[in-house]
Design a protein around this motif. Structure first.
Motif, short mmCIF file in Angstrom:
data_model
loop_
_atom_site.label_atom_id
_atom_site.label_comp_id
_atom_site.label_asym_id
_atom_site.label_seq_id
_atom_site.Cartn_x
_atom_site.Cartn_y
_atom_site.Cartn_z
N ARG A 260 -24.96 11.04 -10.82
CA ARG A 260 -26.35 11.20 -11.26
C ARG A 260 -27.13 9.89 -11.14
O ARG A 260 -28.10 9.66 -11.87
N SER A 261 -26.70 9.05 -10.25
CA SER A 261 -27.40 7.79 -10.00
C SER A 261 -28.19 7.92 -8.71
O SER A 261 -27.64 8.31 -7.68
N SER A 262 -29.47 7.59 -8.78
CA SER A 262 -30.34 7.77 -7.60
C SER A 262 -30.42 6.53 -6.72
O SER A 262 -30.87 6.62 -5.58
N SER A 263 -29.98 5.37 -7.21
CA SER A 263 -30.15 4.13 -6.44
C SER A 263 -29.36 4.17 -5.13
O SER A 263 -29.80 3.63 -4.12
N GLY A 264 -28.18 4.81 -5.14
CA GLY A 264 -27.39 4.90 -3.92
C GLY A 264 -28.09 5.70 -2.83
O GLY A 264 -28.10 5.31 -1.66
N TRP A 265 -28.71 6.82 -3.23
CA TRP A 265 -29.41 7.66 -2.25
C TRP A 265 -30.64 6.94 -1.69
O TRP A 265 -30.91 7.00 -0.48
N MET A 266 -31.38 6.28 -2.58
CA MET A 266 -32.56 5.54 -2.10
C MET A 266 -32.17 4.42 -1.17
O MET A 266 -32.83 4.17 -0.15
N ALA A 267 -31.07 3.73 -1.49
CA ALA A 267 -30.61 2.63 -0.63
C ALA A 267 -30.17 3.15 0.74
O ALA A 267 -30.48 2.54 1.77
N MET A 268 -29.45 4.27 0.75
CA MET A 268 -29.01 4.83 2.04
C MET A 268 -30.19 5.30 2.87
O MET A 268 -30.18 5.17 4.10
N ALA A 269 -31.21 5.87 2.22
CA ALA A 269 -32.39 6.31 2.96
C ALA A 269 -33.11 5.13 3.60
O ALA A 269 -33.48 5.18 4.78
N LEU A 270 -33.30 4.04 2.84
CA LEU A 270 -33.95 2.86 3.39
C LEU A 270 -33.11 2.23 4.48
O LEU A 270 -33.63 1.82 5.53
N ALA A 271 -31.79 2.16 4.26
CA ALA A 271 -30.90 1.59 5.27
C ALA A 271 -30.91 2.42 6.54
O ALA A 271 -30.87 1.87 7.65
N ALA A 272 -30.98 3.75 6.40
CA ALA A 272 -31.01 4.62 7.57
C ALA A 272 -32.23 4.34 8.45
O ALA A 272 -32.13 4.35 9.68
N VAL A 273 -33.37 4.09 7.81
CA VAL A 273 -34.58 3.76 8.57
C VAL A 273 -34.39 2.46 9.34
O VAL A 273 -34.71 2.36 10.54
N ILE A 274 -33.85 1.44 8.67
CA ILE A 274 -33.64 0.13 9.31
C ILE A 274 -32.66 0.26 10.46
O ILE A 274 -32.88 -0.27 11.57
N LEU A 275 -31.55 0.97 10.24
CA LEU A 275 -30.52 1.11 11.27
C LEU A 275 -31.04 1.92 12.46
O LEU A 275 -30.71 1.61 13.61
N ALA A 276 -31.85 2.94 12.18
CA ALA A 276 -32.43 3.72 13.27
C ALA A 276 -33.34 2.85 14.14
O ALA A 276 -33.32 2.94 15.38
N LEU A 277 -34.12 1.99 13.50
CA LEU A 277 -35.00 1.09 14.27
C LEU A 277 -34.19 0.11 15.11
O LEU A 277 -34.58 -0.24 16.22
N VAL A 278 -33.06 -0.33 14.58
CA VAL A 278 -32.19 -1.24 15.35
C VAL A 278 -31.71 -0.55 16.62
O VAL A 278 -31.74 -1.13 17.71
N LEU A 279 -31.27 0.71 16.50
CA LEU A 279 -30.79 1.44 17.67
C LEU A 279 -31.93 1.77 18.63
O LEU A 279 -31.77 1.70 19.86
N LEU A 280 -33.08 2.13 18.08
CA LEU A 280 -34.23 2.46 18.93
C LEU A 280 -34.75 1.24 19.68
O LEU A 280 -35.34 1.36 20.76
N SER A 281 -34.54 0.06 19.12
CA SER A 281 -35.05 -1.16 19.76
C SER A 281 -34.33 -1.48 21.06
O SER A 281 -34.73 -2.39 21.79
N ARG A 282 -33.27 -0.72 21.37
CA ARG A 282 -32.58 -0.91 22.65
C ARG A 282 -33.49 -0.50 23.81
O ARG A 282 -33.30 -0.94 24.94
N LYS A 283 -34.48 0.35 23.50
CA LYS A 283 -35.49 0.73 24.49
C LYS A 283 -36.87 0.56 23.87
O LYS A 283 -37.13 1.12 22.81
N LYS A 284 -37.71 -0.20 24.52
CA LYS A 284 -39.00 -0.58 23.94
C LYS A 284 -39.86 0.63 23.59
O LYS A 284 -40.49 0.68 22.54
N LYS A 285 -39.91 1.61 24.46
CA LYS A 285 -40.76 2.78 24.20
C LYS A 285 -40.29 3.53 22.96
O LYS A 285 -41.11 3.94 22.12
N LEU A 286 -38.98 3.73 22.85
CA LEU A 286 -38.45 4.43 21.68
C LEU A 286 -38.70 3.63 20.41
O LEU A 286 -38.97 4.20 19.35
N PHE A 287 -38.61 2.31 20.51
CA PHE A 287 -38.83 1.46 19.35
C PHE A 287 -40.28 1.58 18.86
O PHE A 287 -40.53 1.67 17.65
N VAL A 288 -41.22 1.61 19.80
CA VAL A 288 -42.63 1.77 19.44
C VAL A 288 -42.85 3.11 18.74
O VAL A 288 -43.55 3.21 17.73
N VAL A 289 -42.22 4.16 19.29
CA VAL A 289 -42.32 5.48 18.66
C VAL A 289 -41.72 5.45 17.26
O VAL A 289 -42.28 6.01 16.31
#
Length: 653
Positions: A260-289
């Motif tokens: 019943r702790s929400s901090s783990g879910w919020m942290a994973m959601a924020l981390a998922a956004v950062i990690l997705a941007l890292v992978l998308l940055s392998r291609k400039k167009k995808l990173f901009v999107v």
């Protein structure tokens, strides 16, 4: 056959070196057993004498195990040094060494050396443990040099991790292992076995806390495991391995939901956004999107937070809704020489009493101007007085005799009792929840956060901020936060937290590090951590993700990132920190292996050098060709005498 035998012996020897790592990451978090100790806190006014002796189940033996395994790791490193074998090192470890230095110095100069060395009530993370965390990280970096070693560590650590996870999984369904006869027998010494019925833990039904004690700690533990398992699922090739990982992932998710702790879910959601941007940055167009999607998502979240019920609840949880003085009637108490002064909705009320020779207690009430306010007895049986003033309608007074010789008054504000007595030497004093008479302390707090922000963490952070200025260079020492922060916060205890509750932790890893290690030590730690994050971003923007080791490294990167985000609202502890420092060390070692295997940055340097050389050669060749062309166009030089002879001959002709 001889070569094979030698190879097996070398492999076995290399795997033995990994045993301390496996114990630290996998099995120490699973330790639960009774440990009776003296808190040594009864000397403080805010701690009751009757609670001097305590029994711990979840922290003390983990602390002891960490120290023992740490001694083994130090011995192995020392043998390596005496054998004059080289140590692996990279520049980021200078900052880890700096952090360890400030941890040691803060402990050495601490005013609370007993707890720095022995650990504290409900924490048990003394200086030895913190230093061993850093040693664990460096030990892993040196002894994990092959991909197979990473697999060995994760596989064998998985046994201990599975124990922790399965217990939490069943707790989420109300099947608590620690409430069973077997569980109680295993977690207690034999002297307890005749009174096991009295043993219970104060957790709500169907709440997961597993072997980690605090449900909030599950945000750390499973917040690291879930993204790591996700990446391992992508990286492995065999179907049975993926099935095992899926089952493990489901168990982790259910256990985290049960906390019943929400901090783990919020942290994973924020981390998922950062990690997705890292992978998308392998291609400039995808990173901009990706950036555009994130911006749109942030705008949408802000709109939803202010227009929908769910959004407002999430916003209120994070930001908070009130400050203490705006919500509760009683804002402050002063125990003066001649009276007790209460601040009721910014209206001062002065209350005093006199004990007559006939044994009758006479109560006097006055306002800020010194005007006496009359009282009326509203409960004749208990002699409770009401105040005839609308400003203090929620205040009642009860004259009482604490002993045959000691008189006093009980003030009831919003139904909460406050007991006061007076002495000839000190005037009026407050009888606190620890049963000790004290002069009521004046609290030093900040108003930066709302008090109920992040599940009442805002109030703790407001109490912590005034401490930061005195710990810029040196901290108070590991495990000593509770002695730096004011524990005499009786108003918030009575209104929010409950009597005899103590601020053992800052509920923010970084604030607690600042108080205990100092600002400079905390900055050294942050530089080390962010060095790893930046290094990982650079690697996983370029590396070939078809390799299994790449997904292992990316999963470790994700785990460390989630832990750092969760650390904003939670604290380091002996239950989860061994896994974090182990994953951090594995992440650094894996990054090193990937760079060496892929020759990522070496290729870039070599290409740059080759390009520079080729450019220089091209320029040199072009210069030579231009010189030849110029020489061909230029007329040949002849001497002046020859020119004159030719001219004379032409004239004669």
């Amino acid at each position: 056959m001889i070569l094979s035998t030698k190879g097996n012996k070398n492999t076995l020897k290399a795997n033995k070196i990994l045993i301390p790592i496996i114990i630290m990451m996998g099995f120490i978090p699973a330790i639960v057993h009774s440990f009776v100790y003296n808190t040594n806190l009864a000397q403080f006014d805010w701690y009751p004498d009757s609670a001097a002796q305590q029994t711990d189940f979840f922290f003390a033996w983990k602390m002891i195990a960490i120290i023992l395994v740490g001694v083994v790791m130090i011995a192995i490193l020392l043998i390596r040094y005496l054998n004059k074998k080289e140590f692996l090192f990279e520049n980021s470890f200078y900052f880890l060494m700096g952090y360890a230095l400030f941890v040691a110095m803060s402990a050495l100069f601490s005013n609370h050396k007993y707890w720095v060395a022995h650990g504290t009530y409900e924490l048990f993370e003394p200086v030895w443990v913190v230093l061993i965390y850093t040693i664990l990280c460096y030990y892993i970096y040196n002894y994990v040099q092959e991909e197979k070693q990473v697999e060995v560590i994760l596989r064998w650590s998985g046994i201990g991790i599975a124990i922790v996870t399965v217990i939490g999984f069943f707790q989420a369904f109300g099947l608590d292992y620690f409430k069973t006869s077997l569980g109680k027998h295993l977690m207690t010494s034999t002297s307890w076995w005749n009174q096991l019925d009295k043993l219970s833990f104060n957790f709500a039904e169907k709440t997961s806390y597993t072997t980690l004690y605090n449900p909030n700690f599950l945000s750390f533990y499973f917040g690291m495991l879930i993204p790591l398992l996700f990446c391992l699922f992508i990286g492995v090739k065999k179907i049975w391995q993926r099935l095992v990982i899926v089952v493990a992932g489901i168990l982790c998710v259910v256990a985290l939901i049960g906390s019943r702790s929400s901090s783990g879910w919020m942290a994973m959601a924020l981390a998922a956004v950062i990690l997705a941007l890292v992978l998308l940055s392998r291609k400039k167009k995808l990173f901009v999107v990706g950036i555009a999607v994130v911006v749109i998502g942030v705008i949408a979240a802000c709109v939803l937070a202010n227009t929908t019920g769910i959004g407002q609840r999430v916003k209120n949880t994070i930001v908070g809704t009130y400050h203490m003085e705006d919500r509760f009637a009683l804002n402050d108490i002063k125990t003066n020489t001649d009276d007790v002064e209460l601040d009721i909705w910014d209206n001062p009320l002065h209350v005093s009493y006199e004990l007559g020779s006939d044994g009758v207690i006479t109560v006097t009430c006055k306002d800020a101007e010194g005007q006496e306010i009359t009282t009326t007895e509203i409960d004749q049986e208990n002699h409770i007085l009401g105040i005839n003033d609308e400003r203090f309608a929620n205040v009642q007074i009860q004259p009482i005799m604490f002993t045959d010789d000691t008189a006093g008054i009980k003030l009831l504000v919003d139904g909460i009792e406050w007991d006061f007595s007076k002495t000839d030497a000190d005037g009026y004093e407050y009888l606190n929840t620890a049963g000790k008479l004290i002069k009521y302390p004046q609290m030093k707090t900040s108003h930066l956060f709302r008090d109920d922000a992040m599940s009442n963490r805002g109030h703790i952070w407001n109490k912590t901020i005034p401490l930061l200025g005195k710990h810029v260079f040196m901290g108070s020492g590991a495990n000593t936060y509770m002695f730096e922060v004011q524990q005499e916060d009786y108003i918030s205890q009575n209104y929010v937290y409950g009597a005899n509750s103590y601020d053992v932790k800052a509920h923010c890893w970084y604030l607690q590090q600042w108080v205990e290690t100092g600002l400079l030590g905390t900055l050294a730690l942050l530089v080390f951590l962010f060095w790893y994050l930046v290094q990982s971003v650079r690697i996983y923007r370029r590396v070939d993700l078809h390799e299994s080791i790449s997904w292992v490294g990316f999963g470790l990167f994700a785990a460390v990132l989630v832990y750092m985000i969760v650390g904003i609202a939670n604290d380091s502890n002996v239950c989860t920190a061994p896994m974090f420092w182990g994953m951090l060390g594995l992440g650094l070692a894996t990054n090193r292996m990937i760079v060496e295997k892929e020759k990522l940055f070496a290729k870039q340097v070599d290409t740059a050098v080759v390009d520079e050389v080729q450019t220089d050669m091209t320029e040199a060749v072009s210069c030579k060709e231009s010189d030849k062309e110029a020489e061909a166009v230029r007329p040949k030089k002849t001497s002046s005498k020859k020119q004159t002879r030719k001219q004379r001959k032409n004239q004669k002709k």
